[in-house]
Design an enzyme around this catalytic site. Structure first.
Site, PDB file in Angstrom:
ATOM      1  N   ASP A  19       0.878  -1.161   0.000  1.00  0.00           N
ATOM      2  CA  ASP A  19       0.000   0.000   0.000  1.00  0.00           C
ATOM      3  C   ASP A  19       0.924   1.222   0.000  1.00  0.00           C
ATOM      4  O   ASP A  19       2.110   1.103   0.304  1.00  0.00           O
ATOM      5  CB  ASP A  19      -0.884  -0.032   1.254  1.00  0.00           C
ATOM      6  CG  ASP A  19      -1.747   1.203   1.399  1.00  0.00           C
ATOM      7  OD1 ASP A  19      -2.391   1.603   0.409  1.00  0.00           O
ATOM      8  OD2 ASP A  19      -1.762   1.780   2.498  1.00  0.00           O
TER       9      ASP A  19
ATOM     10  N   ASP B  15       0.065   5.093   1.082  1.00  0.00           N
ATOM     11  CA  ASP B  15      -0.064   6.043   2.187  1.00  0.00           C
ATOM     12  C   ASP B  15      -0.075   5.309   3.520  1.00  0.00           C
ATOM     13  O   ASP B  15      -0.894   4.421   3.751  1.00  0.00           O
ATOM     14  CB  ASP B  15      -1.337   6.881   2.027  1.00  0.00           C
ATOM     15  CG  ASP B  15      -1.352   7.669   0.723  1.00  0.00           C
ATOM     16  OD1 ASP B  15      -0.263   8.025   0.219  1.00  0.00           O
ATOM     17  OD2 ASP B  15      -2.453   7.927   0.205  1.00  0.00           O
TER      18      ASP B  15
END
Length: 176
Positions: A7, A9
């Protein structure tokens, strides 16, 4: 192929409830870029799968997002590594797409790109949505306690979830 999917952020860069809207707001987490470069130099293919509903909300444009990702790629390259495919969901939560995590669409895009199965592939995230997407794709859910990970850790997690302090700790473990 040794593939790991991240992922963005909260895993690679600082997250914000106000969204990361500009290149200046995209600030890498300590050790994250080095972790990606170390994995890459050791023969891992590192891909990214990220929800980017700020696009649907009009907070930033695709060219701005592309610029953020180019900064990320350049920073990894400066450390002697390579960042592979970056997939993102541009949709809002109510758009009814098949790519937005917790669905498996983004991870399936990575698998299709690299023509590989996701069985056991590590998907590293900081939110329950990330872990649920990993389970939906039959990948290995991995929680980092950076970003929103410390709060996520307090929730019921998928049984097979592995937990690490941050992306550097993930790289340390995989490179042992």
């Amino acid at each position: 192929m040794k593939l790991i999917i991240l992922d963005r952020d909260g895993v690679i860069n600082y997250d914000s409830d106000d969204y990361i809207k500009t290149v200046a707001e995209w600030i890498p987490l300590p050790g994250a870029l080095d972790a990606i470069a170390r994995l890459s130099r050791a023969g891992w293919t590192v891909a990214v799968a990220t929800n980017q509903s700020g696009l649907a909300r009009g907070y930033y444009s695709v060219p701005t997002l592309d610029s953020m990702h180019q900064v990320l790629r350049d920073a990894v390259q400066q450390r002697g590594g390579h960042l592979g495919l970056i997939t993102y969901c541009p949709h809002g939560p109510d758009d009814g797409c098949t790519c937005r995590k917790p669905l498996a669409g983004l991870l399936e895009q990575v698998a299709e790109h690299y023509q590989t199965a996701l069985d056991g592939v590590w998907f590293v995230g900081d939110s329950l949505r990330d872990l649920q997407a990993a389970v939906a794709a039959n990948a290995q859910p991995v929680l980092v306690c950076s970003g929103k990970g410390a709060q996520t850790r307090e929730q019921p997690l998928p049984d097979t979830t592995l937990i690490f302090a941050d992306l550097s700790a993930v790289a340390d473990h995989l490179l042992r």
